[in-house]
Design an enzyme around this catalytic site. Structure first.
Site, mmCIF file in Angstrom:
data_model
loop_
_atom_site.group_PDB
_atom_site.id
_atom_site.type_symbol
_atom_site.label_atom_id
_atom_site.label_comp_id
_atom_site.label_asym_id
_atom_site.label_seq_id
_atom_site.Cartn_x
_atom_site.Cartn_y
_atom_site.Cartn_z
ATOM 1 C CG HIS A 184 -2.134 -0.776 1.052
ATOM 2 N ND1 HIS A 184 -2.354 -1.962 1.695
ATOM 3 C CD2 HIS A 184 -3.206 -0.564 0.265
ATOM 4 C CE1 HIS A 184 -3.513 -2.445 1.320
ATOM 5 N NE2 HIS A 184 -4.048 -1.629 0.446
ATOM 6 N NE ARG A 292 -0.314 -5.916 -15.342
ATOM 7 C CZ ARG A 292 0.526 -5.107 -15.978
ATOM 8 N NH1 ARG A 292 0.494 -3.813 -15.741
ATOM 9 N NH2 ARG A 292 1.416 -5.583 -16.825
ATOM 10 N NE ARG A 328 -4.643 -8.469 -17.295
ATOM 11 C CZ ARG A 328 -3.324 -8.555 -17.177
ATOM 12 N NH1 ARG A 328 -2.577 -8.733 -18.245
ATOM 13 N NH2 ARG A 328 -2.750 -8.434 -16.014
ATOM 14 C CD GLU A 427 -1.266 -12.300 -21.960
ATOM 15 O OE1 GLU A 427 -0.384 -11.605 -21.440
ATOM 16 O OE2 GLU A 427 -2.333 -12.559 -21.397
ATOM 17 C CG ASN A 450 5.210 -7.657 -19.762
ATOM 18 O OD1 ASN A 450 5.976 -6.946 -20.404
ATOM 19 N ND2 ASN A 450 4.312 -7.164 -18.938
ATOM 20 C CG ASP A 451 2.504 -13.474 -19.876
ATOM 21 O OD1 ASP A 451 3.369 -14.093 -19.232
ATOM 22 O OD2 ASP A 451 1.507 -12.958 -19.353
ATOM 23 N NE ARG A 461 5.799 -11.669 -16.792
ATOM 24 C CZ ARG A 461 4.628 -11.094 -16.983
ATOM 25 N NH1 ARG A 461 3.728 -11.650 -17.784
ATOM 26 N NH2 ARG A 461 4.320 -9.965 -16.409
ATOM 27 C CB CYS A 498 -1.019 -3.357 -22.692
ATOM 28 S SG CYS A 498 -1.434 -5.100 -22.721
#
Ligand code: PEP
Ligand code: MG
Length: 547
Positions: A184, A292, A328, A427, A450-451, A461, A498
């Protein structure tokens, strides 16, 4: 001169003296007897609860509901009966209330810290924070943390309520030696745009650091103690030019993103929680390219209800309206495990039960999310995006479940938009190779580099030993990106990127040349990318250099 490396929480430079923040440490001592000490505890707990009510009201006004909710959680922890029982048990040892609270807080924190679930792990710090608040009411004579001059704060971790008490103008930077990027307080730090690092290997926080001159380079993740004068001069110059660059970028606010030869790309934002939308707007983002949504699930101790999800989605959609918001759907599994999902242990989690695969096996979870999304669609320009797609049958499933969500809302008389765009993330190599077929079935693509890199190169990754080999600019990846872009455009649908690669300066000319419609990045990079794109002339870009 000593140097350490950490992970970036928020970029920027800070040069100045260190101020060490450490939680109040209580030594074991004999108390005034169990009854009296318990009374002291109850009194301090009452004061804590009142202070948390005040913090809640302040946070609600300054930061919004999401951040304020943390103080509600802390209030529940302070009033928790298990916590009271643990304090009581400690008081049996004839100790002071301060010591009993510290020990009880530590025991509960250890229990949270030992859990597998990332959300529950992070609650360990919340328990410590609540205990230290109660202790500070018990030890009224002890002065809390006060900054007297602009400083770089160093701490193992810093409770978010403590951060809120410190004058922002005196904080040059923060180093959370033990913290994580998604705690947080890290999220709050990003929101306040404070240059900061976390997870600093090998650095020990103790009082000897107080007043030491240091340099924090949050862009590169470096922390340098007692630098030589040449290094100070060098970083002073870097900081100045970084700030001048940032200032110049303001001129790009309110402008479209156009290359020198007039090709249009849009710069969208990646966000992980609804309150980050403020950052996107402040940086003049043209939309949200990736919300996300799994962080909603990660931050809950049980499945977020349709109403809870709806509130979060609506907040973002309303704030961004008429700009597009691509949300997403659940991307759980692999490195994002949640206890209450009760997912099986797997040999290869990245290749395992995740995202759409979980949604297909447990369609009620997906249906709840889709209903919340459709409800939010009524308040602006929302689009739904589904991750980890490999087969056309998954798209059929998405469409069927979306139709069911619409039917149920219609039957209940709840307003929603009928024509919400449904897109998929590209991805996996499978989705990229079949992108001509997918393009006929969905409204847009967004490439998750990324994926896509992980699966194309068969390189984990998150494996630190493979960091050097993990090359998203690999020609196998750029060729797939080109194929996907061409197939999208042939079918007349837009394609975005993205993944982290979206802000890659080397590939930027390639992305603009092949007509990527939208690049989605952390809000802080929006204006920088707009400027870089304005310097590109696609006539000078030779695709052979990239594929
Ligand atoms: C990606 O894979 O590129 C992506 C954007 O998704 P995530 O990083 O959340 O897996
Ligand atoms: Mg991904």
């Amino acid at each position: 001169m000593k140097a350490y490396k950490g992970n970036r929480v928020f970029e920027g430079y800070a040069l100045g003296r260190l101020a060490v923040y450490s939680a109040i440490k209580v030594e074991k001592a004999v108390g005034l007897g169990k009854e009296k000490e318990f009374e002291r505890f109850c009194h301090a707990r009452e004061e804590t609860v009142q202070a948390l009510d005040v913090s809640y009201a302040e946070a609600l006004e300054k930061l919004g509901e999401k951040e304020a909710a943390l103080f509600e959680t802390h209030k529940l922890m302070a009033e928790d009966l298990d916590f009271e029982d643990a304090v009581n048990a400690e008081l049996d040892g004839d100790v002071t209330a301060e010591f009993a609270v510290q020990s009880a807080g530590e025991q509960l924190a250890e229990i949270f810290a030992s859990m597998d679930d990332a959300y529950m792990k992070e609650r360990a710090n919340d328990v410590r924070e609540v205990a230290s608040r109660i202790i500070s009411f018990l030890k009224k004579d002890v002065k809390g943390f006060v900054l007297e001059e602009p400083s770089i704060i160093v701490c193992d971790d810093l409770p978010s309520n403590e951060l809120m008490k410190i004058d922002r103008d005196l904080i040059l930077g923060i180093v959370f030696v033990k913290g994580g990027t998604n705690s947080h307080v890290s999220i709050l730090t990003r929101m306040l745009e404070i240059p900061s690092l976390c997870g600093v290997d090998g650095m020990v926080v103790d009082e000897s650091l107080d007043g030491v001159y240091a340099i924090l380079d949050a862009n590169k993740g470096d922390m340098i103690f007692e630098p030589e004068s040449q290094v100070v001069a060098d970083y002073t110059a870097r900081k100045r030019s970084y700030e001048e660059e940032k200032e110049k970028l303001q001129a790009f606010k309110g402008k479209p993103t156009l290359s020198r030869d007039g090709k249009k790309t849009e710069i969208y934002s990646n966000i992980a929680s609804s309150f980050e939308v403020e950052n996107a707007l402040k940086n003049d983002s043209e939309g949200i390219g990736l919300f996300r949504s799994e962080f909603l699930y990660l931050e809950s101790s049980d499945y977020p209800t349709e109403d809870e999800q709806f509130e979060h989605y609506k907040r973002v959609v309303e704030a961004m309206n008429p700009r597009q918001v691509i949300i997403r759907t659940l991307d759980i599994g692999a490195d994002k495990k949640i206890d209450y999902f009760d997912l099986p242990d797997e040999e290869n989690p990245a290749l395992g039960f995740r995202s759409i695969r979980i949604c297909q096996a447990r369609p009620h979870i997906f249906l709840t999310q889709l209903k919340a999304l459709y409800r939010a669609s009524h308040y602006g320009n929302l689009a739904i995006m589904v991750p980890m797609i490999i087969s056309l049958s998954e798209v059929d499933f998405i469409k069927r479940t979306a139709a069911q969500a619409r039917d149920e809302l219609r039957a209940s008389g709840i307003p929603f938009k009928e024509d919400v765009k449904i897109g998929i993330m590209i991805e996996t190599p499978s989705a990229a190779v079949l992108s001509d077929l997918f393009a006929e079935q969905v409204d847009f693509f967004s490439i998750g580099t990324n994926d896509l890199t992980q699966y194309t190169l068969a390189l984990d990754r998150v494996n630190p030993n493979l960091k050097e080999q993990f090359d998203p600019r690999h020609r196998s990846v750029t060729r797939l990106i080109k194929t996907v872009a061409d197939n999208a455009h042939k079918a007349g649908i837009p394609v975005g990127i993205c993944g982290e690669l979206a802000r890659d300066e080397i590939l930027l000319p390639f992305f603009v040349k092949i007509g990527i419609d939208e690049l989605s990045v952390s809000p802080a990079y929006t204006l920088q990318l707009r400027k870089r794109i304005s310097e590109i002339d696609t006539k000078d870009v030779d695709l052979k250099d990239f594929i």
